[in-house]
Scaffold this motif. Structure first.
Motif, PDB file in Angstrom:
ATOM      1  N   MET A   1       0.846  -1.179   0.000  1.00 46.42           N
ATOM      2  CA  MET A   1       0.000   0.000   0.000  1.00 46.42           C
ATOM      3  C   MET A   1       0.889   1.239   0.000  1.00 46.42           C
ATOM      4  N   LYS A   2       0.636   2.115  -0.943  1.00 46.99           N
ATOM      5  CA  LYS A   2       1.402   3.340  -1.042  1.00 46.99           C
ATOM      6  C   LYS A   2       0.879   4.355  -0.026  1.00 46.99           C
ATOM      7  N   ILE A   3       1.773   5.020   0.689  1.00 43.95           N
ATOM      8  CA  ILE A   3       1.378   5.993   1.704  1.00 43.95           C
ATOM      9  C   ILE A   3       0.909   7.291   1.057  1.00 43.95           C
ATOM     10  N   TYR A   4       1.585   7.739   0.035  1.00 43.83           N
ATOM     11  CA  TYR A   4       1.172   8.984  -0.614  1.00 43.83           C
ATOM     12  C   TYR A   4       0.464   8.669  -1.929  1.00 43.83           C
ATOM     13  N   THR A   5      -0.666   9.314  -2.132  1.00 47.77           N
ATOM     14  CA  THR A   5      -1.468   9.084  -3.340  1.00 47.77           C
ATOM     15  C   THR A   5      -1.518  10.315  -4.235  1.00 47.77           C
ATOM     16  N   LYS A   6      -1.202  11.466  -3.677  1.00 46.71           N
ATOM     17  CA  LYS A   6      -1.235  12.754  -4.373  1.00 46.71           C
ATOM     18  C   LYS A   6      -2.656  13.218  -4.694  1.00 46.71           C
ATOM     19  N   THR A   7      -3.678  12.448  -4.285  1.00 44.44           N
ATOM     20  CA  THR A   7      -5.058  12.831  -4.599  1.00 44.44           C
ATOM     21  C   THR A   7      -5.527  14.012  -3.760  1.00 44.44           C
ATOM     22  N   GLY A   8      -4.837  14.284  -2.664  1.00 45.61           N
ATOM     23  CA  GLY A   8      -5.232  15.399  -1.801  1.00 45.61           C
ATOM     24  C   GLY A   8      -4.418  16.657  -2.018  1.00 45.61           C
ATOM     25  N   ASP A   9      -3.615  16.674  -3.060  1.00 47.87           N
ATOM     26  CA  ASP A   9      -2.722  17.806  -3.289  1.00 47.87           C
ATOM     27  C   ASP A   9      -3.450  19.118  -3.577  1.00 47.87           C
ATOM     28  N   LYS A  10      -4.700  19.037  -3.945  1.00 45.77           N
ATOM     29  CA  LYS A  10      -5.460  20.263  -4.231  1.00 45.77           C
ATOM     30  C   LYS A  10      -6.414  20.626  -3.093  1.00 45.77           C
ATOM     31  N   GLY A  11      -6.180  20.016  -1.919  1.00 40.72           N
ATOM     32  CA  GLY A  11      -6.954  20.411  -0.734  1.00 40.72           C
ATOM     33  C   GLY A  11      -8.262  19.691  -0.540  1.00 40.72           C
ATOM     34  N   THR A  12      -8.448  18.550  -1.213  1.00 41.18           N
ATOM     35  CA  THR A  12      -9.651  17.758  -0.981  1.00 41.18           C
ATOM     36  C   THR A  12      -9.243  16.367  -0.518  1.00 41.18           C
ATOM     37  N   THR A  13     -10.210  15.664   0.026  1.00 39.73           N
ATOM     38  CA  THR A  13      -9.975  14.288   0.451  1.00 39.73           C
ATOM     39  C   THR A  13     -11.242  13.487   0.201  1.00 39.73           C
ATOM     40  N   ALA A  14     -11.101  12.176   0.120  1.00 40.52           N
ATOM     41  CA  ALA A  14     -12.241  11.303  -0.167  1.00 40.52           C
ATOM     42  C   ALA A  14     -12.810  10.722   1.120  1.00 40.52           C
ATOM     43  N   LEU A  15     -14.117  10.673   1.175  1.00 38.80           N
ATOM     44  CA  LEU A  15     -14.825  10.004   2.260  1.00 38.80           C
ATOM     45  C   LEU A  15     -15.076   8.558   1.843  1.00 38.80           C
ATOM     46  N   PHE A  16     -15.533   7.717   2.773  1.00 36.49           N
ATOM     47  CA  PHE A  16     -15.956   6.371   2.397  1.00 36.49           C
ATOM     48  C   PHE A  16     -17.116   6.525   1.424  1.00 36.49           C
TER      49      PHE A  16
END
Length: 190
Positions: A1-16
């Protein structure tokens, strides 16, 4: 499992369920504060305290992961298309709340009655409990604020409320066990 995904680099995050929200969203603040609280409980558990308290704290830490998962799941994503719940974990139960109440009562029975507010401090371990209590209260406030806009199971809020009470009484009990001074707050008279 990769620790960094870069998906939050623009200030958002994913919920379940995949919904993306800003990292400052009340939901993220709520479960982020739960995570902060859980880390403080780990610090208390790492102290030289009775193993019973450590066992209770591990149980609480487990429940806080459940609370975090609940808070990270929007109501509209809680049920999968096949009709099953997204979170295939036990939720916070009345028994979880009752365990905290029993622990509070047991510790309280061994303590002198409170006649005044007490100043946080007296021993490093006690201070850690007071910090955790304050973080717990903040988590509770944020969760209540979230419940104004999203459906949150009442037991989740009740658990956080009881947990802050538990942490206060644990601070008093550890003050007693560690033979530290409990400093009463006595307001100055004018």
């Amino acid at each position: 499992m990769k620790i960094y995904t870069k998906t939050g680099d623009k200030g958002t995050t994913a919920l379940f369920g995949g919904t993306r929200v800003p990292k400052h969203h009340i939901r993220i603040e709520s479960y982020g504060t739960i995570d902060e609280l859980n880390s403080h409980l780990g610090l208390i558990r790492d102290q030289d305290i009775d193993t019973h308290y450590k066992d209770v704290l591990i149980n609480i830490q487990d429940k806080l992961f459940t609370v975090g998962a609940i808070l990270a799941t929007p109501a509209d994503k809680a049920i999968l298309k096949n009709g099953k719940e997204r979170l295939n974990i036990p939720k916070i139960s009345s028994e979880d709340i009752e365990l905290l109440e029993k622990e509070i009562d047991c510790m309280n029975d061994a303590l002198p009655p409170m006649t005044h507010f007490v100043l946080p401090g007296g021993h490093q371990t006690v201070s850690f409990c007071h910090i955790a209590r304050c973080v717990c209260r903040r988590a509770e406030r944020l969760t209540v604020a979230l419940s104004d806009i999203e459906v949150i199971d009442d037991r989740t809020i009740m658990y956080l409320n009881r947990l802050s009470d538990y942490l206060f009484v644990l601070a008093r009990k550890l003050t007693h066990d560690l033979k530290a001074d409990e400093v009463k707050w006595i307001p100055e008279k004018e």
